[in-house]
Write an enzyme that holds these catalytic residues in place. Structure first.
Site, mmCIF file in Angstrom:
data_model
loop_
_atom_site.group_PDB
_atom_site.id
_atom_site.type_symbol
_atom_site.label_atom_id
_atom_site.label_comp_id
_atom_site.label_asym_id
_atom_site.label_seq_id
_atom_site.Cartn_x
_atom_site.Cartn_y
_atom_site.Cartn_z
ATOM 1 N N TYR A 89 30.464 117.392 27.009
ATOM 2 C CA TYR A 89 29.641 116.923 28.120
ATOM 3 C C TYR A 89 28.309 116.525 27.491
ATOM 4 C CZ TYR A 89 27.135 116.897 32.587
ATOM 5 O OH TYR A 89 26.385 116.524 33.673
ATOM 6 N N THR A 135 25.446 119.557 17.772
ATOM 7 C CA THR A 135 24.318 118.652 17.945
ATOM 8 C C THR A 135 23.009 119.204 17.391
ATOM 9 O OG1 THR A 135 22.947 117.592 19.667
ATOM 10 C CG2 THR A 135 24.012 119.647 20.250
ATOM 11 N N LYS A 180 26.007 123.691 24.050
ATOM 12 C CA LYS A 180 26.596 123.352 22.760
ATOM 13 C C LYS A 180 26.459 124.523 21.783
ATOM 14 C CE LYS A 180 28.240 120.101 21.486
ATOM 15 N NZ LYS A 180 29.698 119.779 21.469
ATOM 16 N N TYR A 216 22.083 121.150 27.951
ATOM 17 C CA TYR A 216 23.021 120.549 27.002
ATOM 18 C C TYR A 216 23.000 121.299 25.676
ATOM 19 C CZ TYR A 216 24.754 117.285 23.472
ATOM 20 O OH TYR A 216 25.419 116.724 22.411
ATOM 21 N N LEU A 234 39.600 119.567 30.250
ATOM 22 C CA LEU A 234 38.916 120.575 29.444
ATOM 23 C C LEU A 234 38.124 121.574 30.276
ATOM 24 C CD1 LEU A 234 37.734 118.450 26.380
ATOM 25 C CD2 LEU A 234 39.628 120.080 26.491
#
Length: 323
Positions: free
Chosen positions: A73, A113, A141, A137, A49
């Site tokens: 991830y 998320t 996202k 993160y 990916l």
């Protein structure tokens, strides 16, 4: 309202591309999807990916009718020192999947998320609330959500929280291991959200696909058009709320009831400031999932109910290993 084990009509000619099959949600999704459709489920070795051209070639060869993307991830702290890798998997890959899905007129279901929110306040977040991720993160996202939406592909983005299960790497499995190794265990008590079982999310995805396929059949409309105004972002987490400390306490309580002689650590509540990490965590991860219920008639079970089921699974596995 929730159908824990949906049994959709078998569709021999329906092809679904599923990423992240070694992860928690992908691993639970695979057997459910295989029960009613053809599933193309590449491993990391089969589909990189981080390789844009490899993604394009794979999707064009597979020609799926649906793309389900739980791959991500998720190493929240490591992402602070590996932003390029996190962005490649969490942002660039969804964009390429969306571009290829748009070419095929195939809908995409993508997982996101609670970390896209800034974690302030004490009210549950709704999908239209301002975002403000605190770390790499969450930022990557959020970029992935935006990138997918920009492709024009029909899509459903599921923002979930505190995913755990009976397999993989997650808070619950780490908790159980440490509770058996230590006399005392400190757990953060001032971050709030809803622990969400990966299997409940897998059932949700199967229900969504089944609903859309049935609607397409009954109206003679293309899948991407059936999604229509339904496309967009949906919060999807267990009902109810707790803290990480409350989650840990409930799980160990259930374990002690099931196995009274089992020695487990004493839990001690601590604050976020007492447990420093490389990446900041949102203190308020409560998600208002009413849109999912209103549009699709689906609500995930209460977190306590699912925690009890996972505990029973883990105890059964332990008994089988010891026999």
């Amino acid at each position: 309202m929730t159908q824990r084990r949906p049994v959709p009509r078998k569709r021999e000619n329906l092809r679904i591309l599923l990423t992240g099959v070694t992860g928690q949600v992908g691993g639970d999704l695979l057997p459910l999807l295989q029960s009613f459709a053809q599933v193309i489920a590449p491993t990391r070795a089969e589909l990189d990916l981080t390789n844009i051209e490899a993604i394009r070639a794979f999707v064009r060869d597979a020609r799926p009718h649906w793309i389900i993307n739980p791959a991500a991830y998720t190493a929240v702290d490591k992402a602070e020192s590996q932003p390029a890798l996190a962005e490649a998997i969490n942002a660039s890959a969804p964009r390429i999947l969306g571009e290829e899905a748009a070419r095929l007129d195939a809908p995409v279901i993508h997982f996101s998320t609670d970390y896209v929110y800034d974690g302030t306040g004490d009210q549950p977040w709704i999908e239209s609330d301002p975002t403000g991720p605190l770390g790499v993160y969450g930022k990557t996202k959020l970029l992935g959500e935006q990138a997918l939406a920009s492709t024009g592909a029909a899509h459903l983005i599921l923002r979930t929280s505190w995913v755990y299960g009976a397999r993989g790497k997650n808070f619950l499995l780490t908790l159980l291991r440490l509770a058996e190794e230590r006399a005392e265990l400190k757990v953060v008590a001032d971050q709030f959200g809803a622990p969400t079982w990966s299997f409940d999310l897998a059932n949700l995805v199967v229900s969504l696909i089944s609903q859309m396929e049935n609607l397409a059949d009954s109206t003679g409309t293309a899948r991407s058009q059936v999604i229509g105004e339904k496309k967009g972002i949906y919060n999807a987490a267990s009902s109810g709320e707790t803290s990480w400390f409350g989650f840990a306490r409930e799980f160990l309580r259930l374990t002690t009831i099931a196995e009274p002689g089992r020695r487990l650590a004493t839990l001690l509540p601590i604050s976020t400031s007492e447990y420093p990490t490389a990446a900041r965590r949102p203190q308020n991860s409560r998600l208002d999932c009413s849109r999912l219920s209103e549009v699709f008639g689906y609500a995930l079970p209460a977190w306590q109910q699912s925690t009890s089921l996972v505990m029973a699974q883990l105890l059964a596995k332990g008994r089988r290993r010891s026999s």
